[in-house]
Design a protein around this motif. Structure first.
Motif, PDB file in Angstrom:
ATOM      1  N   ASN A 174       0.851  -1.196   0.000  1.00 14.16           N
ATOM      2  CA  ASN A 174       0.000   0.000   0.000  1.00 14.16           C
ATOM      3  C   ASN A 174       0.884   1.242   0.000  1.00 14.16           C
ATOM      4  OD1 ASN A 174      -2.631  -1.343   0.490  1.00 14.16           O
ATOM      5  ND2 ASN A 174      -1.626  -1.957   2.384  1.00 14.16           N
ATOM      6  N   VAL A 175       0.377   2.314  -0.571  1.00 14.28           N
ATOM      7  CA  VAL A 175       1.049   3.611  -0.494  1.00 14.28           C
ATOM      8  C   VAL A 175      -0.003   4.630  -0.083  1.00 14.28           C
ATOM      9  CG1 VAL A 175       2.321   5.399  -1.714  1.00 14.28           C
ATOM     10  CG2 VAL A 175       2.758   3.012  -2.255  1.00 14.28           C
ATOM     11  N   GLY A 176       0.110   5.092   1.158  1.00 14.84           N
ATOM     12  CA  GLY A 176      -0.785   6.133   1.647  1.00 14.84           C
ATOM     13  C   GLY A 176      -0.290   7.493   1.193  1.00 14.84           C
ATOM     14  N   ILE A 177      -1.192   8.456   1.089  1.00 13.77           N
ATOM     15  CA  ILE A 177      -0.814   9.788   0.610  1.00 13.77           C
ATOM     16  C   ILE A 177      -1.534  10.856   1.428  1.00 13.77           C
ATOM     17  CG2 ILE A 177      -2.587   9.747  -1.188  1.00 13.77           C
ATOM     18  CD1 ILE A 177      -0.604  11.409  -2.930  1.00 13.77           C
ATOM     19  N   LEU A 178      -0.789  11.895   1.778  1.00 12.62           N
ATOM     20  CA  LEU A 178      -1.346  13.102   2.387  1.00 12.62           C
ATOM     21  C   LEU A 178      -0.931  14.270   1.511  1.00 12.62           C
ATOM     22  CD1 LEU A 178      -0.445  12.555   6.146  1.00 12.62           C
ATOM     23  CD2 LEU A 178      -2.702  12.375   5.116  1.00 12.62           C
ATOM     24  N   LYS A 179      -1.878  15.165   1.226  1.00 18.62           N
ATOM     25  CA  LYS A 179      -1.600  16.316   0.366  1.00 18.62           C
ATOM     26  C   LYS A 179      -2.073  17.571   1.089  1.00 18.62           C
ATOM     27  CE  LYS A 179      -4.215  14.326  -2.754  1.00 18.62           C
ATOM     28  NZ  LYS A 179      -4.980  14.042  -3.966  1.00 18.62           N
ATOM     29  N   GLN A 180      -1.253  18.624   1.067  1.00 19.07           N
ATOM     30  CA  GLN A 180      -1.672  19.891   1.662  1.00 19.07           C
ATOM     31  C   GLN A 180      -0.870  21.041   1.079  1.00 19.07           C
ATOM     32  OE1 GLN A 180      -1.058  18.862   5.796  1.00 19.07           O
ATOM     33  NE2 GLN A 180       0.741  20.148   5.909  1.00 19.07           N
ATOM     34  N   LYS A 181      -1.366  22.240   1.340  1.00 17.91           N
ATOM     35  CA  LYS A 181      -0.724  23.448   0.794  1.00 17.91           C
ATOM     36  C   LYS A 181       0.517  23.844   1.581  1.00 17.91           C
ATOM     37  CE  LYS A 181      -1.816  27.986  -0.956  1.00 17.91           C
ATOM     38  NZ  LYS A 181      -2.880  28.842  -1.408  1.00 17.91           N
ATOM     39  N   ASP A 182       0.474  23.681   2.917  1.00 16.25           N
ATOM     40  CA  ASP A 182       1.584  24.089   3.764  1.00 16.25           C
ATOM     41  C   ASP A 182       2.525  22.926   4.047  1.00 16.25           C
ATOM     42  OD1 ASP A 182       0.500  26.692   3.992  1.00 16.25           O
ATOM     43  OD2 ASP A 182      -0.899  25.950   5.504  1.00 16.25           O
ATOM     44  N   LYS A 183       3.727  23.258   4.517  1.00 17.49           N
ATOM     45  CA  LYS A 183       4.703  22.225   4.839  1.00 17.49           C
ATOM     46  C   LYS A 183       4.193  21.355   5.978  1.00 17.49           C
ATOM     47  CE  LYS A 183       8.843  24.686   3.476  1.00 17.49           C
ATOM     48  NZ  LYS A 183      10.123  25.233   3.894  1.00 17.49           N
ATOM     49  N   PHE A 184       4.638  20.101   5.975  1.00 17.14           N
ATOM     50  CA  PHE A 184       4.317  19.192   7.060  1.00 17.14           C
ATOM     51  C   PHE A 184       5.202  19.487   8.251  1.00 17.14           C
ATOM     52  CE2 PHE A 184       2.905  16.772   3.353  1.00 17.14           C
ATOM     53  CZ  PHE A 184       1.665  16.353   3.769  1.00 17.14           C
ATOM     54  N   ILE A 185       4.632  19.373   9.445  1.00 12.14           N
ATOM     55  CA  ILE A 185       5.412  19.494  10.671  1.00 12.14           C
ATOM     56  C   ILE A 185       5.601  18.074  11.190  1.00 12.14           C
ATOM     57  CG2 ILE A 185       5.476  20.408  13.007  1.00 12.14           C
ATOM     58  CD1 ILE A 185       3.657  22.686  11.997  1.00 12.14           C
ATOM     59  N   LEU A 186       6.827  17.586  11.095  1.00  9.21           N
ATOM     60  CA  LEU A 186       7.116  16.201  11.456  1.00  9.21           C
ATOM     61  C   LEU A 186       7.839  16.171  12.794  1.00  9.21           C
ATOM     62  CD1 LEU A 186       8.399  15.138   7.953  1.00  9.21           C
ATOM     63  CD2 LEU A 186       6.119  14.768   8.887  1.00  9.21           C
ATOM     64  N   HIS A 187       7.453  15.251  13.636  1.00 10.14           N
ATOM     65  CA  HIS A 187       8.068  15.119  14.965  1.00 10.14           C
ATOM     66  C   HIS A 187       8.886  13.868  15.027  1.00 10.14           C
ATOM     67  CE1 HIS A 187       5.612  18.381  16.541  1.00 10.14           C
ATOM     68  NE2 HIS A 187       4.618  17.857  15.856  1.00 10.14           N
TER      69      HIS A 187
END
Length: 126
Positions: free
Chosen positions: A113-126
């Motif tokens: 599987n390949v999940g996808i998230l799309k958004q306009k702003d940068k991701f904040i990764l912890h």
């Protein structure tokens, strides 16, 4: 007029112009936690142009990400194709509304599987 003032004004003007024409988008590829995908080749294409061709590296400690950059020519809908483990996943996204994409490959119950998230702003990764 002071020569330094003109120089700094021109630099500021160029920086403003460059920030207004930023057409670059980023695709983050999360490295899998499942060792089944370790060493598997992943190919990412946008409108038939290969932007990433690399092997996945599994991790069991914390999330690791690789980045692929793409220079968008215009504001429109694009086709994103991910090839992994002899399977093809196809997604659509529109630029600039979805300029940051996070792909998360996984292998669950014998299926890739390949999940996808799309958004306009940068991701904040912890």
């Amino acid at each position: 007029m002071n020569n330094n003032f003109v120089k700094y004004t021109m630099i500021l003007f160029l920086l403003v112009c460059m920030s207004c024409t930023d057409k670059e988008m980023a695709i983050l590829i999360e490295q899998p936690f499942n060792s089944t995908l370790d060493g598997k080749e992943m190919i990412i294409k946008i409108d038939e142009t290969v932007i990433y061709n690399g092997k996945l590296e599994s991790t069991n400690i914390s999330s690791k990400y690789k980045e692929a950059l793409f220079k968008a020519e215009e504001e429109k809908k694009y086709k994103l194709v991910v090839e992994l483990n002899n399977e093809v996943f196809t997604y659509d996204f529109s630029f600039p509304d979805e300029r940051h994409i996070l792909l998360s490959p996984s292998y669950i119950n014998g299926k890739t599987n390949v999940g996808i998230l799309k958004q306009k702003d940068k991701f904040i990764l912890h």
